[in-house]
Design a protein around this motif. Structure first.
Motif, PDB file in Angstrom:
ATOM      1  N   TYR A  19       0.863  -1.179   0.000  1.00 37.78           N
ATOM      2  CA  TYR A  19       0.000   0.000   0.000  1.00 37.78           C
ATOM      3  C   TYR A  19       0.896   1.224   0.000  1.00 37.78           C
ATOM      4  CZ  TYR A  19       0.953  -0.278   5.053  1.00 37.78           C
ATOM      5  OH  TYR A  19       1.556  -0.371   6.265  1.00 37.78           O
ATOM      6  N   GLY A  20       0.323   2.345  -0.451  1.00 29.99           N
ATOM      7  CA  GLY A  20       1.143   3.545  -0.596  1.00 29.99           C
ATOM      8  C   GLY A  20       2.047   3.406  -1.808  1.00 29.99           C
ATOM      9  N   HIS A  21       3.258   3.913  -1.710  1.00 28.97           N
ATOM     10  CA  HIS A  21       4.178   3.939  -2.836  1.00 28.97           C
ATOM     11  C   HIS A  21       5.278   2.884  -2.740  1.00 28.97           C
ATOM     12  CE1 HIS A  21       2.371   7.736  -4.109  1.00 28.97           C
ATOM     13  NE2 HIS A  21       2.391   8.077  -2.827  1.00 28.97           N
ATOM     14  N   ILE A  22       5.410   2.242  -1.570  1.00 29.85           N
ATOM     15  CA  ILE A  22       6.451   1.223  -1.380  1.00 29.85           C
ATOM     16  C   ILE A  22       5.813  -0.006  -0.737  1.00 29.85           C
ATOM     17  CG2 ILE A  22       8.594   0.648  -0.164  1.00 29.85           C
ATOM     18  CD1 ILE A  22       9.324   3.587  -0.158  1.00 29.85           C
ATOM     19  N   GLY A  23       6.138  -1.171  -1.256  1.00 27.55           N
ATOM     20  CA  GLY A  23       5.704  -2.403  -0.609  1.00 27.55           C
ATOM     21  C   GLY A  23       6.613  -2.676   0.585  1.00 27.55           C
ATOM     22  N   LYS A  24       6.125  -2.389   1.781  1.00 27.44           N
ATOM     23  CA  LYS A  24       6.968  -2.473   2.979  1.00 27.44           C
ATOM     24  C   LYS A  24       7.241  -3.924   3.360  1.00 27.44           C
ATOM     25  CE  LYS A  24       6.259   1.951   5.214  1.00 27.44           C
ATOM     26  NZ  LYS A  24       5.986   2.635   6.495  1.00 27.44           N
ATOM     27  N   MET A  25       8.512  -4.207   3.604  1.00 23.26           N
ATOM     28  CA  MET A  25       8.935  -5.561   3.950  1.00 23.26           C
ATOM     29  C   MET A  25       9.677  -5.626   5.285  1.00 23.26           C
ATOM     30  SD  MET A  25      10.432  -6.628   0.200  1.00 23.26           S
ATOM     31  CE  MET A  25      10.828  -8.301   0.671  1.00 23.26           C
ATOM     32  N   HIS A  26       9.962  -4.480   5.887  1.00 26.13           N
ATOM     33  CA  HIS A  26      10.882  -4.508   7.026  1.00 26.13           C
ATOM     34  C   HIS A  26      10.408  -3.658   8.201  1.00 26.13           C
ATOM     35  CE1 HIS A  26      11.977  -0.643   5.276  1.00 26.13           C
ATOM     36  NE2 HIS A  26      12.528  -0.339   6.446  1.00 26.13           N
ATOM     37  N   GLU A  27      11.027  -3.948   9.348  1.00 21.57           N
ATOM     38  CA  GLU A  27      10.956  -3.108  10.530  1.00 21.57           C
ATOM     39  C   GLU A  27      12.389  -2.904  11.016  1.00 21.57           C
ATOM     40  OE1 GLU A  27       8.466  -5.091  13.348  1.00 21.57           O
ATOM     41  OE2 GLU A  27       6.618  -4.610  12.273  1.00 21.57           O
ATOM     42  N   PHE A  28      12.569  -2.064  12.029  1.00 22.14           N
ATOM     43  CA  PHE A  28      13.883  -1.812  12.590  1.00 22.14           C
ATOM     44  C   PHE A  28      13.965  -2.317  14.020  1.00 22.14           C
ATOM     45  CE2 PHE A  28      12.927   1.651   9.630  1.00 22.14           C
ATOM     46  CZ  PHE A  28      14.039   1.634   8.803  1.00 22.14           C
ATOM     47  N   VAL A  29      15.185  -2.579  14.468  1.00 26.39           N
ATOM     48  CA  VAL A  29      15.474  -2.759  15.888  1.00 26.39           C
ATOM     49  C   VAL A  29      16.713  -1.917  16.192  1.00 26.39           C
ATOM     50  CG1 VAL A  29      16.085  -4.337  17.759  1.00 26.39           C
ATOM     51  CG2 VAL A  29      14.539  -5.109  15.943  1.00 26.39           C
ATOM     52  N   LEU A  30      16.573  -0.915  17.059  1.00 25.48           N
ATOM     53  CA  LEU A  30      17.713  -0.099  17.470  1.00 25.48           C
ATOM     54  C   LEU A  30      18.440  -0.800  18.618  1.00 25.48           C
ATOM     55  CD1 LEU A  30      16.335   3.560  17.410  1.00 25.48           C
ATOM     56  CD2 LEU A  30      17.314   2.199  15.567  1.00 25.48           C
ATOM     57  N   PHE A  31      19.767  -0.747  18.579  1.00 22.27           N
ATOM     58  CA  PHE A  31      20.607  -1.508  19.509  1.00 22.27           C
ATOM     59  C   PHE A  31      21.581  -0.537  20.176  1.00 22.27           C
ATOM     60  CE2 PHE A  31      24.058  -5.090  19.573  1.00 22.27           C
ATOM     61  CZ  PHE A  31      23.957  -5.172  20.946  1.00 22.27           C
ATOM     62  N   TYR A  32      21.432  -0.351  21.501  1.00 17.60           N
ATOM     63  CA  TYR A  32      22.295   0.535  22.284  1.00 17.60           C
ATOM     64  C   TYR A  32      22.901  -0.224  23.467  1.00 17.60           C
ATOM     65  CZ  TYR A  32      20.674   4.839  20.000  1.00 17.60           C
ATOM     66  OH  TYR A  32      20.406   5.830  19.083  1.00 17.60           O
ATOM     67  N   SER A  33      24.054   0.246  23.896  1.00 22.87           N
ATOM     68  CA  SER A  33      24.655  -0.245  25.134  1.00 22.87           C
ATOM     69  C   SER A  33      24.536   0.842  26.186  1.00 22.87           C
ATOM     70  CB  SER A  33      26.131  -0.579  24.918  1.00 22.87           C
ATOM     71  OG  SER A  33      26.863   0.594  24.585  1.00 22.87           O
ATOM     72  N   LYS A  34      24.687   0.474  27.439  1.00 22.56           N
ATOM     73  CA  LYS A  34      24.746   1.484  28.492  1.00 22.56           C
ATOM     74  C   LYS A  34      26.117   2.157  28.500  1.00 22.56           C
ATOM     75  CE  LYS A  34      23.710   2.380  33.329  1.00 22.56           C
ATOM     76  NZ  LYS A  34      23.245   1.803  34.615  1.00 22.56           N
ATOM     77  N   ASP A  35      27.164   1.349  28.316  1.00 20.32           N
ATOM     78  CA  ASP A  35      28.528   1.886  28.242  1.00 20.32           C
ATOM     79  C   ASP A  35      29.320   1.014  27.282  1.00 20.32           C
ATOM     80  OD1 ASP A  35      31.170   2.694  28.581  1.00 20.32           O
ATOM     81  OD2 ASP A  35      30.924   3.112  30.714  1.00 20.32           O
TER      82      ASP A  35
END
Length: 638
Positions: A232-248
């Motif tokens: 739907y829309g202009h792009i056939g969406k296939m993905h999501e994100f996962v952001l990955f951070y450390s405390k230090d």
């Protein structure tokens, strides 16, 4: 001699005071008449302070209040619900029904610096998500309203519509204080994974950069969650994100994942292996700044075996005649160095490092035996799709009871790379309970003893849903049943696997006077007679005191038999709680006896003040406990 007791602190951790103490510890000279002198602090920090009128920043309407909200203590509590729990006396897993903002505040004392990994799948703010609308004045009252998803005027609080003028603002105000509080719970080598899609990915990245620091951003994963695309829309969406951070990032260590597709080309008496050059191909390391890693090997050209490898030595003689140094870089002709020093190379000569010849030169190579790989930034495969997550839940629950649950393998992979066998894992947007199942599966796989803490708002289910028709009323109802069934499915006979969980529910304090900042004058006399809520049981009080004293909810609680009085021994005798309406000095003898027999030290005693018969009896109790080594400051009251 003391005849008055200090009270148990009624509030959760005061993070503002805690931060002030940290500043004072770092810069004691800024303390002037018990207050911080910011002019002195500015002088100490010098050029590091940015006071220019124009500077890079990320802000929105309400950010200041969101920051303050994270700092405000709470008087709320977590009430145990044994009926909803599983294996209460044995389990160390925690499931909490409640607004995660208040819960995160309550966990600050007990779990600060203890959570190794956090995974959350928050509302994506797609216009169809329920977004918590925090009340800056009374969060507990606000939570109780939102549990029913109606406000004080009866208006439904179900979604954050795209037509809302505060569309992104409301979402940011929800996320900021929760992430701020979550960071405090992480170990210094802790890590957090956050699922998100395009709607708020950019904003979430900026918020996380501010809270965790840009330097602690490890990377983002692209998860191929919908291989067939949502067209739907202009792009056939296939993905999501996962952001990955450390405390230090300085303390962060991740593990590798099994590489089941790896093929080995060679084999010796120790097993299969591939080869990899021993030199370090990073141009930042050369013989000028790493001189100890620049030295020659010597190769015996007559020792070639059937696989084409040669014997090597660190000493030149009549057999080992060919001298080998690390090569130059192809691009800038920088002199590379070895990855190993001489001592390590000497120990591994002709076992783990050997000589090898290409068409043009001889090289020193290392035998690489591991069948593992770093987790990849693009995560794809059927086991990581939204369809798999849905199928897993449907199969276990025998029906479509929850929309778009995350696939178990995705979270299990994060657990595998980020945790140790005894780590604590937190998910404060826990939904259907996928994280809890992933923890149990990983424990079953590697015989670990990881513990989880799940937090979920008890959102009411729509009456038209399949789950409601199947007798479920809230999201936690679904999750608790799922975790229960999953544990039974995962556990194999004779396996020592914790498949239980203790359920707690967020509520107002069990202590009447703690539920408001000021008590009306005409209520004072009644509170002196009995300040415990009528619907609060002994265990409700015990766990509230544990939280306020900073003890883990999973610690053992033992009830001791004393007629007419309830005495609880917590954490093997580090805390005793005495409750009742006719507490006498003779009742406390059981505690002093244990202190002597078990050689207990640094014991804290909490007494129900209104239940002690009279002041004379109170004085006898205090002095008897003190005579047995309990410090006056460790004898508290509620």
């Amino acid at each position: 001699m003391v005849d008055q007791l200090n009270e148990v602190n009624s509030r959760s951790e005061n993070l503002t005071l805690k931060n002030i103490e940290k500043i004072k510890e770092l810069f004691p000279e800024i303390l002037t008449e018990k207050k911080i002198d910011f002019d002195k602090l500015r002088l100490i920090l010098g050029d590091e302070i940015d006071d220019s009128p124009e500077k890079y920043s990320f802000t929105w309407n309400g950010k200041k209040k969101a920051m303050q909200l994270a700092q405000q203590p709470t008087t709320a509590t977590l009430k145990p619900n044994k009926e909803k729990s599983k294996n209460w006396d044995e389990t160390q897993n925690i499931y909490i029904e409640g607004d995660n903002l208040e819960v995160l505040k309550l966990l600050q004392k007990s779990y600060a610096d203890k959570v190794k990994m956090i995974y959350i799948d928050p509302p994506y703010n797609t216009g169809k998500d329920f977004v918590y609308k925090d009340n800056f004045k009374d969060s507990v009252e606000n939570y109780l309203e939102q549990t029913g998803q109606v406000d004080s005027d009866g208006n439904r609080l179900a979604v954050n519509s795209e037509t809302n003028g505060r569309y992104h603002t409301d979402w940011l105000n929800m996320m900021y204080p929760r992430l701020k509080l979550a960071k405090n719970l992480m170990t210094k080598d802790g890590m957090i994974f956050i699922s998100i899609d395009d709607s708020e990915q950019a904003n979430l990245k900026k918020v996380c950069d501010e809270i965790f620091g840009e330097i602690n951003f490890i990377g983002s994963f692209i998860v191929n969650s919908t291989p067939n695309a949502r067209d739907y829309g202009h792009i056939g969406k296939m993905h999501e994100f996962v952001l990955f951070y450390s405390k230090d990032i300085n303390f962060t260590k991740t593990k590798m994942l099994p590489d089941n597709e790896k093929v080995f080309s060679y084999e010796d008496s120790r097993g299969k292996y591939n080869i990899h050059p021993l030199y370090n191909s990073n141009e930042a390391f050369d013989k000028r700044n790493r001189p100890n890693l620049y030295y020659p090997f010597y190769l015996n050209p007559r020792s070639r075996n059937k696989d084409g490898f040669y014997d090597i030595s660190l000493e030149k003689d009549e057999n080992f005649t060919i001298e080998i140094y690390p090569p130059l870089s192809q691009k800038n002709k920088v002199q590379f160095v070895w990855r190993w020093g001489k001592e390590k190379s000497l120990k591994n000569l002709n076992n783990e490092i050997i000589g090898y010849s290409t068409k043009n030169e001889y090289r020193i190579v290392q035998k690489m035996r591991h069948s593992e790989k770093l987790i990849r930034s693009i995560i794809s495969g059927k086991e990581f799709t939204s369809r798999r997550g849905t199928a897993e839940t449907e199969e276990l629950m025998q029906g479509k009871l929850f929309s778009f649950p995350k696939p178990i393998k995705l979270i299990q992979n994060f657990i595998e790379i980020a945790t140790e066998s005894d780590s604590v894992i937190l998910d404060f947007f826990s939904g259907s309970g996928t994280t809890a199942e992933a923890v149990m599966k990983q424990n079953s796989s590697d015989k670990g003893n990881r513990k989880y803490i799940m937090v979920q708002l008890p959102e009411k289910l729509d009456k038209e849903t399949e789950a409601y028709k199947d007798s479920f009323r809230t999201i936690p109802d679904i999750a608790e049943k799922r975790i229960d069934r999953a544990g039974d499915d995962i556990r194999i006979p004779n396996q020592d696997l914790d498949i239980g969980f203790k359920v707690f529910e967020l509520d107002k304090s069990n202590i009447k006077k703690w539920n408001s900042d000021s008590v009306k004058l005409n209520e004072n006399l009644a509170l002196q007679l009995n300040n415990i809520k009528s619907d609060s049981g002994d265990f409700d009080l015990v766990y509230e005191i544990m939280l306020k004293q900073g003890l883990d909810l999973s610690l053992p609680v033992e009830k001791l038999g004393v007629e007419g009085t309830s005495i609880f021994k917590i954490a093997f005798g580090s805390l005793f709680i005495v409750l009742g309406q006719d507490i006498r000095s003779s009742d406390v003898n059981i505690i002093t006896g244990m202190i002597e027999r078990e050689c207990l030290e640094d014991v804290v005693i909490v007494l129900q003040d209104t239940g002690i018969k009279n002041d004379s009896e109170k004085l006898n109790i205090i002095e008897d406990l003190n005579a047995h080594g309990v410090q006056y400051d460790n004898i508290l009251s509620i």
